[in-house]
Design an enzyme around this catalytic site. Structure first.
Site, PDB file in Angstrom:
ATOM      1  N   GLY A 182     -22.545 -21.778   6.463  1.00  0.00           N
ATOM      2  CA  GLY A 182     -21.658 -22.863   6.854  1.00  0.00           C
ATOM      3  C   GLY A 182     -21.319 -22.921   8.328  1.00  0.00           C
ATOM      4  CE1 TYR A 223      -8.942 -24.511   3.344  1.00  0.00           C
ATOM      5  CE2 TYR A 223      -8.382 -26.835   3.439  1.00  0.00           C
ATOM      6  CZ  TYR A 223      -9.134 -25.767   3.884  1.00  0.00           C
ATOM      7  OH  TYR A 223     -10.074 -25.946   4.877  1.00  0.00           O
ATOM      8  CE  LYS A 240      -8.496 -22.938   6.539  1.00  0.00           C
ATOM      9  NZ  LYS A 240      -9.281 -22.043   7.425  1.00  0.00           N
ATOM     10  CB  VAL A 274     -17.831 -29.519   7.188  1.00  0.00           C
ATOM     11  CG1 VAL A 274     -19.115 -29.032   7.854  1.00  0.00           C
ATOM     12  CG2 VAL A 274     -16.882 -30.098   8.237  1.00  0.00           C
ATOM     13  NE  ARG A 287     -11.904 -35.695   1.141  1.00  0.00           N
ATOM     14  CZ  ARG A 287     -11.498 -34.450   0.878  1.00  0.00           C
ATOM     15  NH1 ARG A 287     -10.451 -34.261   0.083  1.00  0.00           N
ATOM     16  NH2 ARG A 287     -12.109 -33.409   1.396  1.00  0.00           N
TER      17      ARG A 287
END
Length: 247
Positions: free
Chosen positions: A18, A148, A152, A181, A206
């Site tokens: 990633g 999450y 973050k 991503v 989105r």
């Protein structure tokens, strides 16, 4: 290659796949000496043949291992913190175990890495710290991303605090806030919905651009924030999200 990072040593976490992998490769292409780390030694080994990259298995939840790694490595000019995990669900879905795991991996790992590498950075005259946050915490609150988003958001607070406290000692700290991503972990989450194609379309929709971001696009921003050309940039949470939070 323009050698924007020539002569600099970069440490990258979550480099096996990633965004972390793309960033390790981008740093190396720009001339940096890259130490790529991950807990997944098998996937990490795929980077060993890449020029400018050495690998090291590292569990960023292990404070003693991080301290030993920093001692062995010595000064890093660039620290790129990418390790993290996406939990789905609301506050009512989040168990205490999931809450603790999210903050342990998404936040405390960065705390440990920064504390371990910051002293040598300061002694060497400065450096650039780049942390991966998310647009799900900086501008918007994404539905069903409670822990999450909370973790973050803490990454952004951590980043801004480090930037404010050490700006006079040559340290720059910035956070990158990606939208959705393409990555193996996203692929796993889409498959888990039971309808991969529908999930892919929903995630892409989105972003007003109508597509997912690419790891290489995030890596390009990381190179900029690591390089001397961004020397007047610190304490920022930079969104890169296909217009999700701005249009």
């Amino acid at each position: 290659m323009t050698e924007r990072l020539k002569g600099q040593r970069a440490v990258v976490t979550a480099a096996a796949q990633g965004i972390g992998r793309a960033t390790a490769l981008a740093f190396a292409r720009e001339g940096a000496e890259v130490i790529a780390t991950d807990i997944n030694a098998e996937r990490l080994a795929e980077l060993e043949s890449e020029p400018g990259i050495t690998t090291r298995r590292l569990d960023v939840r292990d404070g003693a291992a991080i301290a030993a790694f920093a001692q062995e490595t010595g000064r890093a000019d660039i620290l790129f913190n990418c390790a993290g995990f996406v939990h789905s669900g609301t506050i009512m879905d989040c168990t205490e175990e999931e809450f603790d795991f999210a903050f342990e991996l998404n936040v405390k790992s960065m705390y440990r890495m920064v504390r371990a590498f910051l002293p040598a950075m300061i002694d060497g005259g400065g450096g650039s710290i780049v942390n991966i946050a998310s647009v799900a915490s900086s501008v918007i609150a994404a539905p069903n991303r409670f822990v999450y988003g909370a973790s973050k958001a803490a990454v952004i607070g951590l980043t801004k605090s480090v930037a404010a406290d050490f700006v006079g000692q040559g340290i720059r700290a910035n956070a990158i806030c990606p939208g959705t991503v393409e990555s193996p972990s996203l692929e796993d989450r889409m498959r888990a919905t039971g309808d991969l194609d529908a999930a892919r379309l929903a995630f892409a929709a989105r972003q007003p651009m109508g597509r997912l971001g690419r790891p290489e696009e995030i890596a390009a921003l990381a190179v900029y924030l690591a390089a001397p050309e961004s020397g007047f940039v610190t304490g920022q949470a930079v969104s890169i999200d296909g217009g999700w939070t701005n249009i």
